[in-house]
Design a protein around this motif. Structure first.
Motif, short mmCIF file in Angstrom:
data_model
loop_
_atom_site.label_atom_id
_atom_site.label_comp_id
_atom_site.label_asym_id
_atom_site.label_seq_id
_atom_site.Cartn_x
_atom_site.Cartn_y
_atom_site.Cartn_z
N LYS A 168 0.87 -1.08 0.14
CA LYS A 168 -0.08 0.11 0.08
C LYS A 168 0.84 1.26 0.04
CE LYS A 168 -4.22 -1.85 1.87
NZ LYS A 168 -5.34 -1.73 2.81
N LEU A 169 0.79 2.14 -1.07
CA LEU A 169 1.54 3.44 -1.07
C LEU A 169 0.51 4.43 -0.89
CD1 LEU A 169 2.96 2.55 -4.72
CD2 LEU A 169 4.10 1.95 -2.44
N ARG A 170 0.88 5.23 0.10
CA ARG A 170 0.12 6.43 0.43
C ARG A 170 0.80 7.83 0.08
NH1 ARG A 170 -3.32 5.94 5.95
NH2 ARG A 170 -4.05 4.30 4.50
N PHE A 171 -0.12 8.81 -0.29
CA PHE A 171 0.53 10.32 -0.62
C PHE A 171 -0.61 10.99 -0.02
CE2 PHE A 171 2.02 7.48 -4.22
CZ PHE A 171 3.44 7.87 -4.25
N PRO A 172 -0.05 12.20 0.43
CA PRO A 172 -1.02 13.33 0.95
C PRO A 172 -1.78 13.74 -0.07
CG PRO A 172 1.35 13.69 1.63
CD PRO A 172 1.34 12.45 0.88
N ALA A 173 -3.04 14.12 0.07
CA ALA A 173 -3.92 14.41 -1.13
C ALA A 173 -3.44 15.52 -1.98
CB ALA A 173 -5.33 15.01 -0.55
N ASP A 174 -2.65 16.51 -1.35
CA ASP A 174 -2.24 17.66 -2.05
C ASP A 174 -0.88 17.41 -2.72
OD1 ASP A 174 -0.55 17.51 0.23
OD2 ASP A 174 -0.98 19.80 0.81
N THR A 175 -0.36 16.13 -2.79
CA THR A 175 0.93 15.84 -3.35
C THR A 175 0.80 16.21 -4.93
OG1 THR A 175 1.24 14.02 -1.89
CG2 THR A 175 2.63 14.21 -3.94
N ASP A 176 1.67 16.90 -5.64
CA ASP A 176 1.91 17.15 -7.01
C ASP A 176 1.71 15.73 -7.58
OD1 ASP A 176 2.46 17.55 -9.57
OD2 ASP A 176 3.61 19.32 -9.04
N ARG A 177 0.78 15.33 -8.61
CA ARG A 177 0.43 14.21 -9.37
C ARG A 177 1.74 13.95 -10.18
NH1 ARG A 177 -4.33 11.67 -8.44
NH2 ARG A 177 -5.21 12.68 -6.60
N ALA A 178 2.49 14.75 -10.44
CA ALA A 178 3.83 14.58 -11.27
C ALA A 178 4.81 13.96 -10.25
CB ALA A 178 4.32 15.82 -11.80
N ILE A 179 4.61 14.25 -9.04
CA ILE A 179 5.81 13.54 -8.11
C ILE A 179 5.18 12.19 -8.01
CG2 ILE A 179 6.68 13.82 -5.78
CD1 ILE A 179 6.49 16.79 -6.12
N SER A 180 4.10 12.00 -7.60
CA SER A 180 3.37 10.78 -7.03
C SER A 180 3.51 9.75 -8.01
CB SER A 180 2.01 10.86 -6.48
OG SER A 180 1.21 11.47 -7.63
N GLY A 181 3.17 10.27 -9.49
CA GLY A 181 3.26 9.62 -10.36
C GLY A 181 4.47 9.10 -10.92
N SER A 182 5.45 9.86 -10.82
CA SER A 182 6.92 9.43 -11.14
C SER A 182 7.32 8.49 -9.87
CB SER A 182 7.68 10.71 -10.80
OG SER A 182 9.04 10.51 -11.07
N ALA A 183 7.15 8.66 -8.78
CA ALA A 183 7.28 7.53 -7.65
C ALA A 183 6.79 6.19 -8.09
CB ALA A 183 6.55 7.98 -6.28
N VAL A 184 5.58 6.02 -8.47
CA VAL A 184 4.72 4.94 -8.69
C VAL A 184 5.35 4.44 -10.08
CG1 VAL A 184 2.52 3.75 -9.66
CG2 VAL A 184 2.60 5.75 -7.90
N ARG A 185 5.83 5.06 -10.88
CA ARG A 185 6.23 4.45 -12.16
C ARG A 185 7.71 3.97 -11.82
NH1 ARG A 185 3.88 9.28 -14.50
NH2 ARG A 185 5.95 10.38 -14.33
N GLU A 186 8.42 4.51 -10.95
CA GLU A 186 9.78 4.11 -10.65
C GLU A 186 9.66 2.72 -10.03
OE1 GLU A 186 13.31 5.30 -7.49
OE2 GLU A 186 11.78 6.90 -8.25
N ILE A 187 8.69 2.64 -9.24
CA ILE A 187 8.61 1.28 -8.83
C ILE A 187 8.05 0.11 -9.70
CG2 ILE A 187 7.08 0.09 -6.77
CD1 ILE A 187 6.82 2.64 -5.22
#
Length: 402
Positions: free
Chosen positions: A213-232
């Motif tokens: 389970k990966l969790r991000f704050p709701a206000d996280t820039d989607r570019a940042i969260s998307g990049s992290a998920v793509r990396e994984i």
């Protein structure tokens, strides 16, 4: 905020605590805790009508999980309580047609009919379509009870809906992984660092099968969260078998349906565990050709045409025998893909003095069979279940790549 979860069961069914925990955990990922559990019989239309009306007045959310075996028209009841009618939904009809084409299964036309003012929640794995209705601050969500179909519908539609409704301060992504947890730790920590520590995560592992389970704050820039998920995903790509909470057997069943392939299994030291996992999936009979437990050497020879001289030369626990077991399934059955297992689960070794935990798993199709060697750890039960899970995962990887 009050959320009610409504389930149905026949008079002969036992309460399934594991199922309930899985469902409530999924719902909680959207920031909604189940406050009331309501369980009705599948033929109790009167109580269903009264309860829905009651919860419209007393609850904020009602989530209804309907089994395919429900014995009354729940959609008509809901529509009547909302002063509307039930009509064919064009998008639901398209989904049913697509599912029929992919699986070869036919679905009753009634599955495409929904209350007129409802929002479709598409079910891409089965017939019963979900829907959602809102009235003032009250939300009614209706989904199929089948866990395999329910999970992606929750992940893709229900959880984001509740997060938006209540303005939750985080959002959660789920991955299913089968592989080395040391590698997993390294990948997750790097993604966390690269995200500026906006990513937090947790995972649980049992017999090699891991829920992340990966969790991000709701206000996280989607570019940042998307990049992290793509990396994984890019690093673990071959060993991530789903992007929602599902089991190995459910995912393999999904792929068999999607690719329209039949499976055959020959098991020695896993003792029928692979087939046992597969037959938990409703509808698997169309995609499971046969399952054999060829425990003795005689059985391997007579049922799978394993060569006697190779059993004597290499032993039953060998890559040669695993290969011939899978080949026997493909040559003499109607399967498109075969799994074969042979190994030593313990607590003692066989007369060849090969180590406890040694196992060979063959997976292949008519274009070729690959044999994998493993040294499993743990007691007899742990070795057996890890081997079962490993075999399922190998078959998933094979089907994903065709």
């Amino acid at each position: 905020m009050k959320t009610v979860l409504m389930l149905f069961k026949s008079a002969m069914e036992k309460f399934d605590a594991d199922y309930l925990k899985t469902v409530t955990d999924m719902i909680s990922d959207g920031g909604v805790a189940v406050d009331v559990l309501d369980c009705l019989k599948t033929d109790d239309e009167v109580s269903f009508k009264h309860r829905v009306q009651e919860y419209k007045d007393t609850a904020d959310n009602l989530i209804v999980l309907c089994p395919y075996e429900i014995m009354f028209d729940y959609k008509e009841v809901i529509a009547a309580l909302s002063d509307t009618t039930v009509l064919e939904n064009e998008n639901a009809k398209k989904i049913l047609d697509k599912n029929k084409e992919a699986s070869g299964n036919s679905f009753p036309d009634e599955y495409a009919f929904l209350p007129l003012e409802s929002t479709l929640i598409p079910n891409h794995l089965g017939g019963m379509q979900g829907f959602m209705m809102e009235e003032n601050e009250f939300s009614l969500v209706v989904l199929p009870a089948n866990l395999q179909e329910l999970k992606p519908m929750c992940t893709e539609f229900v959880i984001p809906y509740f997060m938006k409704k209540y303005g939750e301060q985080f959002y959660t992504l789920t991955l299913k992984y089968f592989g080395n947890t040391a590698t997993l730790d390294d990948v997750l920590e790097k993604a966390k660092s690269d995200s500026g520590d906006t990513l937090t995560y947790e995972y649980t592992t049992k017999n090699g099968d891991t829920l992340i389970k990966l969790r991000f704050p709701a206000d996280t820039d989607r570019a940042i969260s998307g990049s992290a998920v793509r990396e994984i995903v890019s690093v673990l790509k071959e060993d991530i078998y789903a992007e929602f909470d599902t089991s190995l057997s459910e995912r393999l069943f999904d792929l068999l349906r999607l690719k329209n392939k039949k499976l055959a299994v020959a098991e020695s030291f896993t003792g029928g565990g692979i087939v046992s996992a597969m037959i938990k999936n409703s509808g698997v009979s169309a995609y499971l050709d046969e399952g054999l437990v060829t425990y003795s050497n005689k059985s391997k020879v007579e049922r799978l045409n394993v060569k006697t001289e190779d059993l004597k030369k290499f032993g039953a626990v060998s890559s040669t025998v695993a290969y011939q077991m899978a080949l026997g399934l493909l040559l003499h059955g109607e399967a498109d893909i075969a799994i074969a297992t042979t190994g030593i689960a313990g607590p003692k070794s066989d007369d060849t003095l090969k180590p406890v935990g040694l196992g060979y798993i063959a997976v292949g199709m008519r274009d070729g069979i690959h044999v994998y060697k493993y040294n499993f750890n743990g007691d007899r039960e742990e070795i057996t279940q890890t081997a079962v899970n490993t075999a399922l995962h190998l078959a998933i990887k094979k089907l994903k790549n065709i």
